[in-house]
Motif scaffolding. Structure first.
Motif, PDB file in Angstrom:
ATOM      1  N   LEU A  14       7.421   7.066   3.486  1.00 27.43           N
ATOM      2  CA  LEU A  14       7.320   5.661   3.853  1.00 27.43           C
ATOM      3  C   LEU A  14       7.305   5.525   5.363  1.00 27.43           C
ATOM      4  O   LEU A  14       7.941   6.285   6.076  1.00 27.43           O
ATOM      5  CB  LEU A  14       8.508   4.867   3.302  1.00 27.43           C
ATOM      6  N   MET A  15       6.578   4.512   5.859  1.00 24.63           N
ATOM      7  CA  MET A  15       6.576   4.260   7.289  1.00 24.63           C
ATOM      8  C   MET A  15       7.867   3.562   7.694  1.00 24.63           C
ATOM      9  O   MET A  15       8.680   3.209   6.850  1.00 24.63           O
ATOM     10  CB  MET A  15       5.415   3.376   7.734  1.00 24.63           C
ATOM     11  N   SER A  17      10.202   0.553   8.865  1.00 26.15           N
ATOM     12  CA  SER A  17      10.220  -0.815   8.345  1.00 26.15           C
ATOM     13  C   SER A  17       9.683  -1.831   9.346  1.00 26.15           C
ATOM     14  O   SER A  17       9.302  -2.931   8.962  1.00 26.15           O
ATOM     15  CB  SER A  17      11.645  -1.198   7.947  1.00 26.15           C
ATOM     16  N   GLU A  83      -0.567   2.947   7.308  1.00 32.42           N
ATOM     17  CA  GLU A  83      -0.005   1.721   6.761  1.00 32.42           C
ATOM     18  C   GLU A  83      -0.639   1.339   5.432  1.00 32.42           C
ATOM     19  O   GLU A  83      -0.060   0.587   4.652  1.00 32.42           O
ATOM     20  CB  GLU A  83      -0.178   0.557   7.738  1.00 32.42           C
ATOM     21  N   GLN A  87       2.028   3.974  -1.194  1.00 32.18           N
ATOM     22  CA  GLN A  87       3.483   3.785  -1.169  1.00 32.18           C
ATOM     23  C   GLN A  87       3.902   2.781  -0.106  1.00 32.18           C
ATOM     24  O   GLN A  87       4.884   2.060  -0.278  1.00 32.18           O
ATOM     25  CB  GLN A  87       4.217   5.119  -0.990  1.00 32.18           C
ATOM     26  N   ASN A  88       3.160   2.696   1.001  1.00 34.02           N
ATOM     27  CA  ASN A  88       3.492   1.748   2.052  1.00 34.02           C
ATOM     28  C   ASN A  88       3.053   0.330   1.695  1.00 34.02           C
ATOM     29  O   ASN A  88       3.721  -0.634   2.052  1.00 34.02           O
ATOM     30  CB  ASN A  88       2.879   2.183   3.377  1.00 34.02           C
ATOM     31  N   TYR A  92       5.839  -2.549   1.685  1.00 34.44           N
ATOM     32  CA  TYR A  92       5.864  -3.516   2.780  1.00 34.44           C
ATOM     33  C   TYR A  92       4.817  -4.616   2.694  1.00 34.44           C
ATOM     34  O   TYR A  92       4.913  -5.594   3.410  1.00 34.44           O
ATOM     35  CB  TYR A  92       5.653  -2.791   4.113  1.00 34.44           C
TER      36      TYR A  92
END
Length: 96
Positions: A14-15, A17, A83, A87-88, A92
């Protein structure tokens, strides 16, 4: 879906937050490059037609340049930006 995993650029994490969501990044990139595409194609139109240039013709070239360049860059951002990995987007970018 991003092609980063296919080419081996992604480790699936994950990137952070505080990073921009994919939709925001894509929208901003398309807006910036639409202006550049319009100016670039307008210059190409001026070079191509020379003294035979007309206002509708130059506006048509500028509109085509704005649309083509903005969609191309938005697609490239969508395919290659971290991004925009699945999953990102799930973490988000989706409305909760």
């Amino acid at each position: 879906m991003a092609l980063r995993r296919f080419f081996g650029f992604s480790d699936g994490e994950l990137m952070r937050s505080d990073a921009k969501p994919c939709s925001t990044l894509t929208r901003q990139t398309a807006a910036i490059f639409s202006v550049g595409g319009a100016l670039g194609f307008w210059v190409l139109c001026r070079l191509h037609y020379g003294p035979r240039i007309t206002t509708p013709r130059s506006l048509r070239w500028a509109a085509c340049g704005a649309v083509s360049v903005s969609t191309t860059t938005a697609l490239l951002v969508r395919l290659f930006s971290p991004e925009c990995e699945p999953q990102n987007i799930d973490a988000y970018d989706r409305e909760k």
